[in-house]
Design a protein around this motif. Structure first.
Motif: not given
Length: 368
Positions: A92-102
């Protein structure tokens, strides 16, 4: 997987920089311990939030670090490389394109490749999905092979299971003995009570209650606050603000004051069972810790003997009034013994390894 050793692709905020990145110590401890057990980790982190300009460690020899541009094209290129791993972790909390990565990491899932969501801020994630019925993550939770969290206990586990998680297991913060240990005191950090933490919306009110107000109420004692964002915060004259404290100075910061204060974010305190990484860092330095109250403290340390607990700011004032140098030293030494015996990242890595091997075995049996 070769010889029961895993090749892990890990998408997180940053391994090499703790700048605006409270999970750095946690990532380093877990990944270093996994490497010591023979596993290989490639850590994918975005070039964002000036973290690469504020690195506090070089690329380590216990993990491969891949820094990618904060673009969709770069994210997809990393996902393509991650397809060679035995396990893919989206933190969680990558901070960049989190929804894409999820969403996209789940496309790498096979009968032989685990895909795991590792929640380093479960209270925030759970609040997020509970407050937004349209959040895509709600539909993705049941698809992950498992959810790992760095805290939360039964409240978080039960919340994730209610949302359809196949399995949810806390892998708690711990002490990285390679980086956090007792050192000589440093005059820069001399004070009666020190607090280290970035200024965040769901922590600020608690910092006022547990640190700034007690400082105002005890003008005869000295206080110190470190972390980013506090520069324009009104403080009494007996409080010294020192800004961002780099990881290399954490040991001295913890060893020098008479006591160090842990203040949980509001969401962490509400869910409980969420010891901050800095609690174990401070214990590993032999510090006398005063913590705000949260359910589950006694799962990690014995209150009154290994840690001091304050339910209010007035409690902080009372503890400081009675705390002698001798008592502080005894409490710090007791915390140090406890953390070495039960709460190192070696302990956590062993727990994680057992969990992952059981999951791999289960999947192989299901395919057979």
């Amino acid at each position: 997987m070769k010889n029961n050793k895993l090749d892990i692709a890990f998408f997180g905020s940053s391994l090499v920089s703790a700048y605006w990145n409270g999970a750095a110590t946690y990532y380093r401890g877990i990944i270093r311990a996994l490497n010591e057990r023979g596993h290989k980790v490639t850590f994918y982190e975005p070039d964002a939030y000036d973290r690469q300009q504020n690195r506090d460690i070089p690329d380590p020899d216990w993990a491969k670090v891949v820094v990618y541009e904060a673009t969709e094209e770069a994210v997809y290129a990393c996902l393509e490389k991650a397809a060679a791993a035995d396990m893919v972790v989206k933190a969680s909390g990558v901070g960049v394109f989190d929804e894409l990565l999820e969403r996209e990491v789940l496309k790498l899932q096979t009968d032989e490749r685990l895909v795991v969501f590792w929640d380093v801020d479960a209270p925030a994630t759970l609040d997020r999905v509970h407050n937004n019925a349209e959040d895509q993550f709600l539909q993705l939770i049941p698809q992950y092979d498992m959810i790992l969290t760095y805290g939360g206990g039964d409240p978080v586990v039960n919340a994730y299971k209610t949302l359809g998680a196949k399995k949810c297991v806390p892998i708690y913060n711990a002490l990285d003995t390679a980086t956090h240990f007792p050192v000589a005191s440093d005059t820069r950090f001399e004070c009666d009570l020190a607090f280290l933490g970035n200024r965040l919306p769901d922590r600020e009110a608690r910092v006022e209650d547990f640190f700034l107000k007690p400082a105002t109420a005890t003008p005869g004692k000295t206080f110190m606050i470190g972390g980013s964002g506090w520069g324009d915060k009104p403080m009494s004259e007996n409080v010294k603000y020192i800004g961002h404290v780099y990881t290399k100075d954490h040991n001295a910061f913890n060893c020098t004051p008479k006591a160090v204060l842990n203040i949980s974010r509001e969401s962490m305190a509400r869910y409980g069972f969420s010891p901050a990484t800095r609690v174990f860092e401070a214990a590993g330095a032999g510090a006398c810790i005063i913590t705000d109250y949260w359910e589950g403290i006694d799962l990690f340390f014995e209150p009154g003997k290994e840690i001091m607990v304050a339910k209010t700011g007035d409690d902080v004032v009372a503890i400081l009034a009675e705390l002698t140098e001798e008592n502080a030293k005894a409490i710090g030494e007791a915390a140090y013994r406890k953390v070495l015996s039960a709460h190192t990242y070696s302990h956590r890595a062993e727990q994680l390894e057992t969990l992952l091997y059981a999951k791999v075995k289960q999947q192989k049996e299901a395919v057979a």
